[in-house]
Design an enzyme around this catalytic site. Structure first.
Site, PDB file in Angstrom:
ATOM      1  N   CYS A  52       0.896  -1.167  -0.168  1.00 12.81           N
ATOM      2  CA  CYS A  52      -0.008   0.053  -0.030  1.00 12.81           C
ATOM      3  C   CYS A  52       1.051   1.157  -0.102  1.00 12.81           C
ATOM      4  CB  CYS A  52      -0.803  -0.134   1.174  1.00 12.81           C
ATOM      5  SG  CYS A  52      -1.776   1.498   1.427  1.00 12.81           S
ATOM      6  N   CYS A  55       0.374   3.413   3.434  1.00  6.49           N
ATOM      7  CA  CYS A  55       0.744   2.833   4.757  1.00  6.49           C
ATOM      8  C   CYS A  55       1.995   3.537   5.216  1.00  6.49           C
ATOM      9  CB  CYS A  55       0.907   1.311   4.771  1.00  6.49           C
ATOM     10  SG  CYS A  55      -0.401   0.362   5.081  1.00  6.49           S
ATOM     11  N   HIS A 114      -4.301   0.443   8.106  1.00  8.53           N
ATOM     12  CA  HIS A 114      -4.800   0.261   6.744  1.00  8.53           C
ATOM     13  C   HIS A 114      -6.404  -0.488   6.779  1.00  8.53           C
ATOM     14  CE1 HIS A 114      -3.971  -0.846   2.345  1.00  8.53           C
ATOM     15  NE2 HIS A 114      -4.834  -1.962   2.626  1.00  8.53           N
ATOM     16  N   ASN A 154     -13.372   9.735  -1.675  1.00  9.42           N
ATOM     17  CA  ASN A 154     -14.126   8.750  -2.408  1.00  9.42           C
ATOM     18  C   ASN A 154     -13.670   7.254  -1.450  1.00  9.42           C
ATOM     19  OD1 ASN A 154     -14.809  10.411  -4.563  1.00  9.42           O
ATOM     20  ND2 ASN A 154     -12.590  10.127  -5.383  1.00  9.42           N
ATOM     21  N   SER A 162      -8.946   3.728  -5.567  1.00  9.22           N
ATOM     22  CA  SER A 162      -8.066   2.924  -5.832  1.00  9.22           C
ATOM     23  C   SER A 162      -7.174   2.274  -4.864  1.00  9.22           C
ATOM     24  CB  SER A 162      -7.180   3.449  -7.267  1.00  9.22           C
ATOM     25  OG  SER A 162      -6.748   4.917  -6.697  1.00  9.22           O
ATOM     26  N   HIS A 165      -6.830   1.926   1.731  1.00 11.72           N
ATOM     27  CA  HIS A 165      -6.340   2.843   2.956  1.00 11.72           C
ATOM     28  C   HIS A 165      -7.204   4.036   3.468  1.00 11.72           C
ATOM     29  CE1 HIS A 165      -2.552   3.310   5.604  1.00 11.72           C
ATOM     30  NE2 HIS A 165      -3.611   4.436   5.896  1.00 11.72           N
ATOM     31  N   HIS A 167      -8.277   7.178   3.420  1.00 13.34           N
ATOM     32  CA  HIS A 167      -7.898   8.606   2.967  1.00 13.34           C
ATOM     33  C   HIS A 167      -8.833   9.275   2.227  1.00 13.34           C
ATOM     34  CE1 HIS A 167      -7.490   6.480  -0.949  1.00 13.34           C
ATOM     35  NE2 HIS A 167      -7.283   7.569  -1.457  1.00 13.34           N
ATOM     36  N   GLN A 169      -9.250  13.573  -0.140  1.00 16.71           N
ATOM     37  CA  GLN A 169      -8.340  14.388  -0.820  1.00 16.71           C
ATOM     38  C   GLN A 169      -8.645  15.672  -0.916  1.00 16.71           C
ATOM     39  OE1 GLN A 169      -7.477  13.209  -5.182  1.00 16.71           O
ATOM     40  NE2 GLN A 169      -8.708  11.503  -4.808  1.00 16.71           N
TER      41      GLN A 169
HETATM   42  O1  LIG Z   1      -7.633  10.472  -7.605  1.00 18.08           O
HETATM   43  P1  LIG Z   1      -8.106   9.145  -7.498  1.00 18.08           P
HETATM   44  O2  LIG Z   1      -8.517   8.648  -6.258  1.00 18.08           O
HETATM   45  O3  LIG Z   1      -6.863   8.323  -7.953  1.00 18.08           O
HETATM   46  O4  LIG Z   1      -9.211   9.343  -8.671  1.00 18.08           O
HETATM   47  C1  LIG Z   1     -10.655   9.253  -8.147  1.00 18.08           C
HETATM   48  O5  LIG Z   1     -10.873  10.460  -7.738  1.00 18.08           O
HETATM   49  C2  LIG Z   1     -10.811  11.396  -8.689  1.00 18.08           C
HETATM   50  C3  LIG Z   1     -11.357  12.836  -8.072  1.00 18.08           C
HETATM   51  O6  LIG Z   1     -12.611  12.605  -7.598  1.00 18.08           O
HETATM   52  C4  LIG Z   1     -11.403  11.269  -9.980  1.00 18.08           C
HETATM   53  O7  LIG Z   1     -11.145  12.207 -10.889  1.00 18.08           O
HETATM   54  C5  LIG Z   1     -10.998  10.082 -10.649  1.00 18.08           C
HETATM   55  O8  LIG Z   1     -11.891   9.888 -11.695  1.00 18.08           O
HETATM   56  C6  LIG Z   1     -11.282   8.795  -9.464  1.00 18.08           C
HETATM   57  O9  LIG Z   1     -10.857   7.551 -10.092  1.00 18.08           O
END
Ligand SMILES: O=P(O)(O)O[C@H]1O[C@H](CO)[C@@H](O)[C@H](O)[C@H]1O
Ligand SMILES: O=P(O)(O)O[C@H]1O[C@H](CO)[C@@H](O)[C@H](O)[C@H]1O
Lengths: 340, 340
Positions: A52, A55, A114, A154, A162, A165, A167, A169
């Site tokens: 990961c 981590c 994690h 997300n 993806s 873990h 997290h 943004q």
């Molecule tokens: O930045 P990440 O987590 O790799 O990507 C994810 O979040 C982003 C922001 O919402 C999106 O634009 C991507 O399509 C999604 O896969």
């Protein structure tokens, strides 16, 4: 109007914050589902995963090594959608209109563990995440090139996440994104006219009615907005009219953390799975304008509809027309509330 | 501005039809993908499936038997999101605002052949679908309770389509959906000011530049709009300023069918799979107003990004901020055009 009409017949509801509508088709929940099922992975994750990139102690794709962090860890996104050093330009060629956009994108790990998600963390642990959000909002907002800070998470593979873990943004940028711009206009118009907070007045109505409130403590309310789009969409909002997360008292940060803990735990129980969603905080731009009309709030947009494997698809009609939902906001409230 | 800026640096582009922006991050296409992969089913389907509720002669869930149809077959949706016989009501209780919405939802089978999609059909076969769309638009539009007719197709399991039999839908209703309302405003403002079609003037610019045009015949152009959101989003539009699909000459219906055939065939080659998308026609409302400002067009929103199994997720930032794309419209054009 009979109150039952809203539970029985197609109608549209108005989103006071965006000025847009949602189509509600209560009778349609009876439709059998023959479409795609999502994969569910209810396997317990290890507390540390050597592959990961989030981590503690692990090496990221660009060669940097994560520190041995104990609670929250923040770094600049290795594949940032917005960059701070790109040139300024604009295109105004007939009907081709474009403008450069700069910004800073960060990743924030909620915990070194994690195996966890916000739903597994205590209010005290979540409060540290809230503190980190406050610091980032302030630090990024102080940058003269940054006029808006979008904090979001997300969660779950079905939401494009993806890495499991825990997290979120933070994407910050020089202009206001579409959704923020809409909410800015609606709140400003209302505030100019009524000298009070649009969301505050709405919350007062909901607290009085208690039909869509899931949970409240002294300082915060968790509810399903009247105009919710996603089947189990919810909103957490401060009762007091405050325009950004930096304006919270210390007591408020803890009560906010409690609201997140209560909601995410109930979500996980709903379909017996780590409940996927995108969550985001909408708050006052950092453009130095008089933004008194803003009342900050956090929204959760979870995709699941009927079970851990059947989601709501926002496709054809929703893309070309208007978002459409099957179960009503009021039935969603009852289902979530029963799990508190 | 250097023309290469748009290919190298983050920027936003303006959608002249909706008045909203898209964030473009060209450098981000290099990001490795570690997230969810979609399932692909490239198995050839039989021409008839006895368990399919859309195949000729089969019985639907409500007991009705499909006729032994030869080309196009249309029926009212058995689980319609909009109903024509529901009561009229409205709610105006402080900040709780709702209105009843009535309408008619139909399903349209494009072919009795279960194994086909539009990409496998000839222009002459697709022309029969176009004729059926025209008839439906006219018939539904003549209903005094119907003021807008949304024709669309969800193709592929990843787009929430629950049955692979080639089919689309038509949802018609009494008020204008959100997206249609935005396009109505933008087109009306432009037309009032310039006495010409917004989309027509845009098409003229694109036909001159030839940077985003994928295909054209005498009457139609297929292009990737400058402001496209989805990685391989495209638009088919008539060169002539016509406000609805009913205004086409017979020659135009065939050339439109040809444009659909050419585009969908190229799509299928892109990732060697039956290419999923939602497609929809935006056209003049049937509300009896003077709708000269409308220039009808069909858009395709396909979710795939890098391969048959990796799609673009419109999640966190996209839901709370602005849609974001990685590859530019111009590179998408090159990739699709190479497959014609
Ligand atoms: O930045 P990440 O987590 O790799 O990507 C994810 O979040 C982003 C922001 O919402 C999106 O634009 C991507 O399509 C999604 O896969
Ligand atoms: O009507 P269908 O094909 O069963 O359903 C599909 O298309 C509808 C219209 O775009 C959406 O509301 C549904 O979420 C989707 O699953």
């Amino acid at each position: 109007m009979e109150n039952t009409d809203l539970q029985d017949y197609s109608h549209k509801r108005f989103n006071i914050l965006t000025g847009e509508w949602v189509l509600v088709s209560p009778h349609r929940a009876k439709r059998p589902w023959q479409g795609q099922n999502e994969e569910v992975n209810n396997e317990k994750r290890p507390t540390y995963d050597k592959s990961c990139y989030l981590c503690a102690g692990n090496t990221r794709i660009n060669g940097e090594v994560n520190p041995d962090y104990k609670d929250v860890f923040i770094f600049t996104n290795d594949f940032a959608a917005l960059q701070s050093d790109s040139p300024t330009f604009s295109l105004n060629d007939g009907l081709l209109i474009a403008e450069s956009e700069t910004g800073i994108c960060k990743v924030i790990c909620f915990s070194p563990d994690h195996s966890k998600s916000l739903a597994d963390m205590s209010p005290n642990e979540i409060q540290k995440v809230v503190y980190a959000w406050q610091e980032q909002y302030k630090e990024l907002g102080d940058n003269p090139k940054i006029n808006y800070v979008q904090i979001f998470e997300n969660k779950g593979a079905v939401m494009g996440c993806s890495n499991p873990h825990p997290h979120g943004q933070i994407w910050s940028q020089s202009t206001l994104p579409n959704e923020v711009d809409k909410k800015n206009t609606q709140q400003l118009n209302y505030f100019s006219k009524n000298k009070s907070s649009l969301l505050g007045d709405y919350l007062a109505q909901e607290l009085e009615k208690q039909e869509r409130v899931i949970f409240e403590n002294d300082k915060f309310v968790v509810l399903v907005p009247f105009w919710a789009v996603w089947p189990f969409e919810t909103m957490i909002a401060p009762k007091r009219h405050i325009s950004s997360i930096s304006d919270m008292t210390d007591e408020e940060t803890l009560q906010y953390a409690e609201a997140i803990a209560v909601l995410t735990k109930a979500y996980d129980k709903l379909f017996n799975t780590s409940f996927p969603y995108s969550a985001g905080i909408h708050q006052c731009p950092t453009n130095g304008n008089d933004n008194k009309h803003w009342h900050w709030h956090m929204s959760f947009y979870p995709p699941l509809l009927r079970s851990a494997t059947v989601k709501k698809f926002m496709v054809g009609y929703e893309m070309f027309g208007t978002p459409q939902r099957d179960i009503t906001a009021e039935s969603a409230v009852k289902m979530i509330k029963a799990l508190l």
